[in-house]
Design an enzyme around this catalytic site. Structure first.
Site, short mmCIF file in Angstrom:
data_model
loop_
_atom_site.label_atom_id
_atom_site.label_comp_id
_atom_site.label_asym_id
_atom_site.label_seq_id
_atom_site.Cartn_x
_atom_site.Cartn_y
_atom_site.Cartn_z
N GLN A 373 0.82 -1.22 0.00
CA GLN A 373 0.00 0.00 0.00
C GLN A 373 0.85 1.26 0.00
OE1 GLN A 373 -2.68 -0.35 3.31
NE2 GLN A 373 -4.15 -1.57 2.17
N ASP A 376 1.81 2.25 -3.53
CA ASP A 376 0.73 2.29 -4.53
C ASP A 376 0.48 3.71 -5.02
OD1 ASP A 376 -1.40 1.82 -6.13
OD2 ASP A 376 -2.63 0.81 -4.63
N SER A 379 -3.27 4.55 -5.99
CA SER A 379 -4.13 4.99 -4.87
C SER A 379 -3.84 6.42 -4.49
CB SER A 379 -3.93 4.06 -3.67
OG SER A 379 -4.36 2.75 -3.96
N TYR A 476 -10.16 -6.31 -8.01
CA TYR A 476 -10.67 -5.43 -9.06
C TYR A 476 -12.02 -5.96 -9.56
CZ TYR A 476 -5.91 -3.54 -9.33
OH TYR A 476 -4.71 -2.96 -9.04
#
Length: 792
Positions: A373, A376, A379, A476
């Site tokens: 994360q 990413d 994001s 997804y």
């Protein structure tokens, strides 16, 4: 709390740590005690100070003096922060409450995970009553606290430890070798007395003229992207093991830069030399001089591309100025980190494949797993896109966002509908809700709907659409059948006709078009409404990269798919943070050593690198999404269940000694017999309770039965209300759960009246219960007040 201590819940409750001897003896000195004058002299010269409060501060009730110390230091222009360990004090969050009581601003408090890396750059680490939470033994294998998260205070230039006396151990029962380190000063004695002496010295010996410039500076010493962050003398101290190149982004619509000065400084300390192409940061508001002051070298295009690691935002494009592809600049590069999309940029992939010794890391292919994360970029940028999409939508919408109340009447809030609750969609929901709009949302995935609802959106979906789960590989959305999309389009035609703003973010990996809003739906919408097609593929009337008003419906349709250009400074900062996290991740080495660029390596056995590395050794490694779906569907059932606990065909009931003997004797055939026995046992218990209730009703009077009924209801209500609170919220909502326990009030107050004018045992019980319930309730409100102080 248990995670931070690296111990199980039962170990924390029932056992103590076992003391062990460290394998390596720490550096020691004969004595390292300091007095108040010595502490003051060091604090006077320090610029960056981190205070670490612990149980000793709570026991000595020194939070107000510590808060006053922080205030005086900030007044003198120093950067002061608090490092809060998750298990410091008597309970999780204890230090937050005490510092809030001392009027310490919330923006000065940092969780351990957010500030621990800053100790190596701090001038002073000021430890107030800590032991295990600052013990370096946590990095020694075989230690009783090995693996426990600790504050790395010993990395600071100076460390002052406030303790009542030398010696003594913490909960772990082991010595703290850090107390004898050469950079540690033991500030011993009564906490209140020592802090009073130090505060008196600071107030009496502080010379305003010496710190006039610092006092005139902003209270928060935040390093901005244009601020000088490293001196030439400091720069000479850092070794360079690898070279990073940051070329200028040549796309006309790209305003970001891959690294900002603040990140470059951290990379220099990590052992990277950084070459930045001249003018790379101009569109983001960062000039070449800013990069130089941060430790970078300003170079030409060729030099930036010839670095060992090249970091870009976009995929390699055609350089119009020099009339050659950017890929041709790659000569000696070993690693290229960029935002190339293998599914779209096939030409560039083929060009890059021709270069020997080149590894291409695609930030678009970083897997959506917890550990990745922090890397990413999709994001990070998605959050900006979602926020800005709402801001831009209200620029085109001719009305208020939130409800308005005027003398002429009430105006209803704008109705916003968000399609797709991914990162962009969630950011749009949060922004629209914050502006006061009424927000509704749709997502084909159950998790997406749950996420959208959790931040304030009203989820709208038909039952026939809800029946089909739309989540695919990696979380997804997956491609659905034609019938499903027909149902979706009919659903949106019915729902969107009453909406003022529609933000559509739906995407399916591998699909270049996903029409959810057709021309008929647009024509049915209200005049003046707005469609923000952030995906660029959800509306049949979208013109990519353009904003226009449909003449027939008077609906404004935006085909802009990226809004990061509207916020280049913050977008660059977020991308730069992702890049630092990536490089730091690729430099990881064993726990008790420093991370340096000398250890930079890309291990394809790692699940992040395995997906993100799309080209290596002249070979394209990227696997198309459709192939991954196919591979996932072809996996044998055994492979799917290896990661989970095996699910038995029929759960075995909890067995007592006699039942267990039966199971051991007869094996799995005994399961059915045990289930029948449990059914009989449950029936007997329920029957016995009914007989008991009838017997009591027959043998007692109505007064007793009323009390018995109240007692039973209190048990049921107490269980539902108190035990129904999520355990994760007990720490932060402890005050509220205590106040909820005031349900006892009801039963207690009903017992306060006397029977026939007499004062009997039930009355005494009621008064006693009322007294103890009052402690819980009023104590809970006191804690609430302290917690609110943290965020006020």
């Amino acid at each position: 709390m248990c995670t931070s201590m690296n111990r199980s819940f039962l170990q924390v409750l029932l056992t103590r740590f076992t003391a062990v001897t460290l394998a390596v003896a720490p550096p020691t000195v004969a004595t390292n005690e300091v007095n108040s004058q010595q502490v003051y002299e060091i604090l006077k010269q320090a610029k960056d100070i981190i205070i670490v409060p612990g149980y000793g501060m709570a026991a000595g009730k020194g939070q107000k003096q510590v808060g006053q110390l922080a205030k005086l230091l900030r007044k003198q222009g120093k950067k002061v922060r608090f490092c809060l360990h998750p298990v410091a004090g008597r309970m999780p969050g204890h230090m937050n409450i005490l510092l809030s009581e001392a009027k310490v601003p919330i923006n000065m408090m940092f969780e351990l995970s957010n500030i621990n890396k800053d100790f190596e750059n701090a001038d002073v680490a000021f430890v107030v009553g800590c032991n295990d939470t600052v013990n370096p033994a946590a990095y020694e294998e075989g230690s009783a606290i090995f693996g426990m998260a600790v504050c790395d205070v010993w990395k600071a230039k100076h460390v002052f430890v406030m303790k009542r006396k030398r010696g003594g151990v913490g909960f772990a029962g082991i010595d703290n070798a850090m107390f004898d380190y050469e950079n540690t000063g033991m500030y011993l004695g009564s906490l209140n007395q020592r802090l009073s002496e130090l505060l008196a010295l600071m107030e009496s010996q502080y010379n305003p003229e010496e710190v006039k410039l610092a006092v005139d500076a902003p209270t928060e010493q935040v390093v901005t992207s244009t601020e000088a962050v490293i001196s030439s003398e400091e720069l000479k101290k850092f070794k360079s093991y690898k070279t990073i190149g940051v070329p200028k982004e040549i796309a006309d619509d790209e305003c970001r830069v891959a690294l900002i000065p603040k990140t470059i400084t951290k990379l220099r300390k990590l052992g990277f030399a950084v070459n930045v192409e001249s003018g790379a940061g101009e569109k983001a508001g960062i000039i070449d001089n800013d990069f130089e002051r941060a430790g970078a070298e300003i170079v030409d295009t060729k030099t930036a591309w010839s670095s060992e690691i090249v970091i870009k935002i976009r995929e390699p494009l055609h350089d119009k100025a020099n009339n050659k592809p950017e890929a041709d600049y790659i000569e000696d590069s070993k690693v290229l980190v960029c935002g190339i999309d293998p599914a779209i940029h096939k030409t560039q992939m083929e060009e890059l494949k021709l270069h020997d010794n080149l590894t291409v890391w695609s930030m678009r292919c970083v897997p959506r797993i917890t550990r990745a994360q922090k890397l990413d970029t999709l994001s990070s940028m998605g959050k900006l896109d979602g926020y800005r999409a709402i801001i831009e939508a209200f620029k085109y919408y001719r009305g208020f966002a939130g409800p308005q109340f005027t003398a002429a009447g009430k105006i209803d809030p704008a109705k916003v509908f968000v399609i797709g609750c991914g990162v962009i969609g969630l950011a749009s929901i949060g922004t629209a809700a914050g502006l006061g709009a009424k927000v509704q949302a749709f997502d084909a995935r159950a998790k997406g709907r749950s996420d959208g609802e959790s931040i304030g959106a009203e989820i709208v979906i038909d039952e026939d659409l809800k029946a089909d789960e739309g989540a695919g590989v990696g979380g997804y959305a997956k491609e659905m059948g034609a019938d499903y999309y027909d149902k979706q389009r009919a659903f949106f035609k019915r729902v969107l006709k009453d909406c003022d703003i529609v933000v559509s973010t739906a995407r399916v990996p591998g699909k270049s078009e996903l029409i959810l809003i057709n021309e008929e739906t647009v024509r049915s919408m209200k005049r003046g409404s707005v469609i923000m097609d952030v995906s660029g593929m959800n509306c049949s009337l979208t013109k990519k990269g353009q904003v226009y008003v449909d003449k027939e419906s008077q609906v404004t349709i935006s085909g802009i798919t990226s809004f990061v250009g509207e916020m280049p400074g913050q977008a660059s900062e977020l991308y730069s943070n992702n890049m630092f996290n990536l490089l730091e991740e690729l430099c990881q080495i064993p726990k008790n050593k420093e991370n340096t660029a000398a250890n930079f390596t890309i291990d394809l056995k790692d699940e992040i690198a395995d997906e993100a590395v799309v080209i290596q050794h002249n070979k394209i490694r990227w696997i198309p999404y459709s192939e991954r779906v196919k591979q996932a569907s072809q996996k044998p059932p055994e492979a799917k269940t290896e990661k989970r606990a095996p699910k038995p065909p029929q759960p075995k009931p909890e067995a007592g000694p006699l039942t267990q003997k039966l199971i051991d004797k007869e094996g799995d055939d005994a399961v059915e017999k045990v289930a029948k026995m449990d059914l009989v046992s449950s029936s007997l218990i329920v029957g016995s309770m009914i007989v008991l209730a009838l017997s009591l009703a027959y043998a007692t009077d109505i007064g007793f039965m009323m009390n018995f009924l109240i007692f039973t209801l209190a048990l049921i209500i107490g269980y539902i209300v108190i035990w129904g609170v999520d355990p994760l919220l007990h720490a932060s909502l402890m005050s509220e759960t205590n106040a909820i326990s005031g349900i006892i009030y009801i039963g207690a107050m009903l017992q306060l009246y006397g029977y026939n004018g007499s004062f009997q045992l039930p009355n005494v019980c009621g008064i006693t219960a009322l007294f103890f319930a009052s402690i819980n309730v009023f104590g809970g409100f006191v804690l609430t007040d302290r917690m609110l102080g943290m965020i006020s």
